[in-house]
Design a protein around this motif. Sequence first.
Motif, PDB file in Angstrom:
ATOM      1  N   ILE A 193      -2.392   1.828  -4.531  1.00 35.81           N
ATOM      2  CA  ILE A 193      -1.762   2.996  -4.112  1.00 35.81           C
ATOM      3  C   ILE A 193      -3.044   3.827  -5.044  1.00 35.81           C
ATOM      4  N   ARG A 194      -2.611   4.981  -4.291  1.00 35.93           N
ATOM      5  CA  ARG A 194      -4.138   5.706  -3.562  1.00 35.93           C
ATOM      6  C   ARG A 194      -2.762   7.594  -4.079  1.00 35.93           C
ATOM      7  N   ASN A 195      -3.944   8.391  -4.549  1.00 40.21           N
ATOM      8  CA  ASN A 195      -3.545   9.479  -4.168  1.00 40.21           C
ATOM      9  C   ASN A 195      -3.793  10.532  -3.537  1.00 40.21           C
ATOM     10  N   LEU A 196      -3.237  11.106  -2.734  1.00 40.57           N
ATOM     11  CA  LEU A 196      -3.396  13.113  -2.040  1.00 40.57           C
ATOM     12  C   LEU A 196      -2.866  13.581  -2.991  1.00 40.57           C
ATOM     13  N   THR A 197      -3.220  15.053  -2.262  1.00 42.88           N
ATOM     14  CA  THR A 197      -3.248  16.331  -2.702  1.00 42.88           C
ATOM     15  C   THR A 197      -2.255  16.588  -1.472  1.00 42.88           C
ATOM     16  N   ARG A 198      -1.139  17.647  -2.162  1.00 41.52           N
ATOM     17  CA  ARG A 198       0.218  18.070  -1.625  1.00 41.52           C
ATOM     18  C   ARG A 198      -0.573  18.992  -0.275  1.00 41.52           C
ATOM     19  N   ALA A 199      -2.211  19.815  -0.752  1.00 43.50           N
ATOM     20  CA  ALA A 199      -2.720  20.592  -0.208  1.00 43.50           C
ATOM     21  C   ALA A 199      -3.332  19.762   1.202  1.00 43.50           C
ATOM     22  N   GLU A 200      -3.273  18.576   0.918  1.00 43.06           N
ATOM     23  CA  GLU A 200      -4.616  17.717   1.903  1.00 43.06           C
ATOM     24  C   GLU A 200      -3.462  16.976   3.198  1.00 43.06           C
ATOM     25  N   ALA A 201      -2.567  16.915   2.798  1.00 44.36           N
ATOM     26  CA  ALA A 201      -1.704  15.966   3.574  1.00 44.36           C
ATOM     27  C   ALA A 201      -0.937  17.731   4.264  1.00 44.36           C
ATOM     28  N   GLU A 202      -0.425  18.481   4.015  1.00 43.87           N
ATOM     29  CA  GLU A 202      -0.249  19.330   5.025  1.00 43.87           C
ATOM     30  C   GLU A 202      -1.424  19.985   5.664  1.00 43.87           C
ATOM     31  N   ARG A 203      -2.879  19.838   4.864  1.00 41.18           N
ATOM     32  CA  ARG A 203      -4.130  20.133   6.170  1.00 41.18           C
ATOM     33  C   ARG A 203      -4.265  19.345   6.875  1.00 41.18           C
ATOM     34  N   LEU A 204      -4.202  17.915   6.978  1.00 42.94           N
ATOM     35  CA  LEU A 204      -3.585  17.181   8.268  1.00 42.94           C
ATOM     36  C   LEU A 204      -2.563  16.878   8.880  1.00 42.94           C
ATOM     37  N   ARG A 205      -1.517  17.695   8.578  1.00 48.87           N
ATOM     38  CA  ARG A 205      -0.390  17.600   8.677  1.00 48.87           C
ATOM     39  C   ARG A 205       0.288  16.627   9.251  1.00 48.87           C
ATOM     40  N   LEU A 206       0.669  16.326   8.116  1.00 48.82           N
ATOM     41  CA  LEU A 206       1.478  14.768   8.022  1.00 48.82           C
ATOM     42  C   LEU A 206       2.614  14.793   7.772  1.00 48.82           C
ATOM     43  N   ARG A 207       3.321  14.020   8.083  1.00 43.07           N
ATOM     44  CA  ARG A 207       4.800  14.179   8.365  1.00 43.07           C
ATOM     45  C   ARG A 207       5.050  13.501   6.982  1.00 43.07           C
ATOM     46  N   LEU A 208       5.645  13.740   6.165  1.00 44.40           N
ATOM     47  CA  LEU A 208       5.995  13.184   4.934  1.00 44.40           C
ATOM     48  C   LEU A 208       7.759  12.979   4.193  1.00 44.40           C
TER      49      LEU A 208
ATOM     50  N   GLU B  42       0.653  -1.655  -0.162  1.00 40.68           N
ATOM     51  CA  GLU B  42       0.212   0.285  -0.138  1.00 40.68           C
ATOM     52  C   GLU B  42       0.643   0.958   0.174  1.00 40.68           C
ATOM     53  N   ARG B  43       0.899   1.589  -1.139  1.00 43.48           N
ATOM     54  CA  ARG B  43       1.401   3.644  -0.786  1.00 43.48           C
ATOM     55  C   ARG B  43       0.209   4.632  -1.230  1.00 43.48           C
ATOM     56  N   VAL B  44       0.891   4.851  -0.688  1.00 42.13           N
ATOM     57  CA  VAL B  44       0.351   7.036  -1.123  1.00 42.13           C
ATOM     58  C   VAL B  44       0.590   7.891  -2.390  1.00 42.13           C
TER      59      VAL B  44
END
Length: 71
Positions: free
Chosen positions: A46-61, A16-18
């Motif tokens: 494999i799922r897609n996530l927008t960079r803006a959504e990742a930042e909104r969720l405060r995900l550590r990338l 599984e990847r994002v």
Amino acid sequence: MRANVRAQSAAGKRFERVRLVDEPATQGQEFLLARAPGNAGASGDIRNLTRAEAERLRLRLRLRLSKSVRG
């Protein structure tokens, strides 16, 4: 890579990847997105996530660059 993923999947392992996608998507991201349906069987989930959504969720990338990007 695909043969290994198929073999591991057959053994019951999951992949599984994002994929982070910019808005608008870069040319490289558009290429990957266009090829995704053909690779779905061998590549796992494999799922897609927008960079803006990742930042909104405060995900550590963690950024992983391919050899072609690193030079």
